[in-house]
Design a protein around this motif. Structure first.
Motif, short mmCIF file in Angstrom:
data_model
loop_
_atom_site.label_atom_id
_atom_site.label_comp_id
_atom_site.label_asym_id
_atom_site.label_seq_id
_atom_site.Cartn_x
_atom_site.Cartn_y
_atom_site.Cartn_z
N ARG A 168 24.81 -67.70 61.96
CA ARG A 168 25.06 -69.14 62.02
C ARG A 168 24.27 -69.93 60.98
O ARG A 168 24.36 -71.15 60.94
CB ARG A 168 24.69 -69.65 63.42
CG ARG A 168 25.47 -68.97 64.54
CD ARG A 168 26.94 -69.28 64.47
NE ARG A 168 27.72 -68.51 65.44
CZ ARG A 168 29.03 -68.62 65.59
NH1 ARG A 168 29.71 -69.47 64.82
NH2 ARG A 168 29.66 -67.88 66.48
N VAL A 169 23.52 -69.26 60.15
CA VAL A 169 22.70 -69.93 59.15
C VAL A 169 23.59 -70.44 58.01
O VAL A 169 24.46 -69.70 57.53
CB VAL A 169 21.64 -68.96 58.59
CG1 VAL A 169 20.82 -69.61 57.49
CG2 VAL A 169 20.74 -68.47 59.71
N PRO A 170 23.42 -71.69 57.54
CA PRO A 170 24.18 -72.14 56.37
C PRO A 170 23.95 -71.21 55.18
O PRO A 170 22.80 -70.89 54.86
CB PRO A 170 23.61 -73.54 56.11
CG PRO A 170 23.03 -73.98 57.40
CD PRO A 170 22.52 -72.74 58.07
N THR A 171 25.03 -70.79 54.55
CA THR A 171 24.93 -69.75 53.53
C THR A 171 25.71 -70.12 52.28
O THR A 171 26.86 -70.56 52.36
CB THR A 171 25.46 -68.41 54.07
OG1 THR A 171 24.71 -68.03 55.24
CG2 THR A 171 25.35 -67.31 53.03
N LEU A 172 25.06 -69.94 51.13
CA LEU A 172 25.71 -70.01 49.83
C LEU A 172 25.90 -68.58 49.35
O LEU A 172 24.93 -67.81 49.28
CB LEU A 172 24.85 -70.79 48.84
CG LEU A 172 25.29 -70.77 47.37
CD1 LEU A 172 26.61 -71.51 47.19
CD2 LEU A 172 24.21 -71.36 46.47
N ALA A 173 27.13 -68.21 49.02
CA ALA A 173 27.42 -66.87 48.52
C ALA A 173 28.08 -66.98 47.16
O ALA A 173 29.25 -67.38 47.06
CB ALA A 173 28.31 -66.11 49.49
N LEU A 174 27.33 -66.65 46.10
CA LEU A 174 27.87 -66.62 44.74
C LEU A 174 28.19 -65.17 44.39
O LEU A 174 27.29 -64.34 44.34
CB LEU A 174 26.87 -67.19 43.74
CG LEU A 174 26.41 -68.63 43.94
CD1 LEU A 174 25.48 -69.05 42.80
CD2 LEU A 174 27.60 -69.56 44.04
N ALA A 200 31.30 -70.24 49.76
CA ALA A 200 31.53 -69.03 48.98
C ALA A 200 32.21 -69.37 47.66
O ALA A 200 33.18 -70.13 47.64
CB ALA A 200 32.37 -68.04 49.77
N GLU A 201 31.69 -68.79 46.57
CA GLU A 201 32.26 -69.03 45.25
C GLU A 201 32.40 -67.69 44.52
O GLU A 201 31.47 -66.89 44.50
CB GLU A 201 31.39 -69.97 44.43
CG GLU A 201 31.26 -71.37 45.03
CD GLU A 201 30.53 -72.33 44.11
OE1 GLU A 201 30.28 -71.97 42.94
OE2 GLU A 201 30.20 -73.44 44.57
N LEU A 202 33.55 -67.47 43.94
CA LEU A 202 33.79 -66.31 43.09
C LEU A 202 33.76 -66.77 41.64
O LEU A 202 34.54 -67.64 41.25
CB LEU A 202 35.14 -65.67 43.42
CG LEU A 202 35.55 -64.48 42.56
CD1 LEU A 202 34.61 -63.31 42.76
CD2 LEU A 202 37.00 -64.08 42.86
N TRP A 203 32.87 -66.20 40.85
CA TRP A 203 32.74 -66.55 39.44
C TRP A 203 33.37 -65.42 38.62
O TRP A 203 32.72 -64.40 38.37
CB TRP A 203 31.27 -66.76 39.08
CG TRP A 203 30.66 -67.97 39.75
CD1 TRP A 203 31.15 -68.66 40.82
CD2 TRP A 203 29.46 -68.64 39.36
NE1 TRP A 203 30.31 -69.70 41.14
CE2 TRP A 203 29.27 -69.72 40.25
CE3 TRP A 203 28.52 -68.43 38.36
CZ2 TRP A 203 28.19 -70.59 40.18
CZ3 TRP A 203 27.43 -69.29 38.27
CH2 TRP A 203 27.27 -70.36 39.16
#
Length: 235
Positions: A168-174, A200-203
């Motif tokens: 449940r933790v706010p997560t940034l996934a690059l 979530a971001e796909l680069w």
């Protein structure tokens, strides 16, 4: 990357410290300044020492960031003990949203201390998206750690779908689209579909060395994410 250290953040620390207080933790069991006093046997021990470190710093819930195997480490912490974690920033995390492909398992043999230097450097160059070891100080540090330091930590355990759904933790996934440590597209889709509170971001053009390859962009996205999390916490 398992032999890495906080030198891997050379392209990022200045931008982050201009706006935030940064505590750079050298991972126990890896080359670096931290001193390991007893064996680390499993994922529980991995979470316990990092939780103890955060509590010892008396920060309250902290924004925790990790790249590669450091991404796995901080996810493992949040799964075992989420109280000291305000948010997670995961930069192409290893063994979190995608399993290691066979080619990485085979290539890891070339990073062992007994492997010939030319083979070790060639493997590092492949994983990092073409960075020549002799031309890059951080790559030279990693190469030195491979030959001069014996890892004393267990392999990461791959989190199941239900475990990630419960995070449940706010997560940034690059996620790096050209990463060699997993299928970037599949990793991105797994992060986006399973985590309840994720950006979530796909680069597509990024390699596993995204923190240096796109340092300005990474720095800006991380700072923006942290600011948004803090705004939510203050509401």
């Amino acid at each position: 990357m398992r032999p890495g250290s906080t030198t891997m953040w050379e392209s990022n620390i200045a931008a982050w410290t201009a706006q935030r207080t940064v505590h750079a933790v050298e991972i126990l069991g890896k080359a670096g300044l931290s001193v390991q006093g007893r064996p680390i046997r499993d994922a529980d021990d991995q979470a316990a020492w990092l939780a103890a470190t955060l509590r010892g710093l008396e920060l309250g819930p902290a924004h925790v960031l990790g790249v590669s195997s450091g991404g796995w480490l901080v996810v493992n912490l949040a799964l075992h003990d989420p109280d000291p974690v305000a948010s997670l920033s995961l930069i192409d995390p290893a063994c979190v949203f995608g399993r290691f492909p066979l080619k990485i398992v085979v290539a890891s043999l070339a990073t062992l201390p007994a492997a010939p230097k030319f083979l070790r450097n060639r493997t590092l160059r492949w994983i990092s998206g073409g960075v020549a070891v002799d031309d890059e100080p951080i790559a030279r540090v990693i190469a030195s750690a491979m030959t001069e330091f014996r890892l004393a930590v267990p392999a990461p355990t791959y989190p199941g779908d239900d475990e990630l759904r419960a995070l449940r933790v706010p997560t940034l996934a690059l996620i790096a689209g050209r990463s060699e440590i997993h299928d970037g597209r599949k990793a991105f889709e797994r992060a986006r579909s399973l985590l309840p509170d994720v950006r979530a971001e796909l680069w597509p053009e990024a390699t596993h060395s995204v923190t240096g390859q796109f340092s300005d962009e990474v720095n800006a996205v991380v700072l923006d994410f942290l600011r948004r999390v803090d705004d939510r916490r203050s509401e």
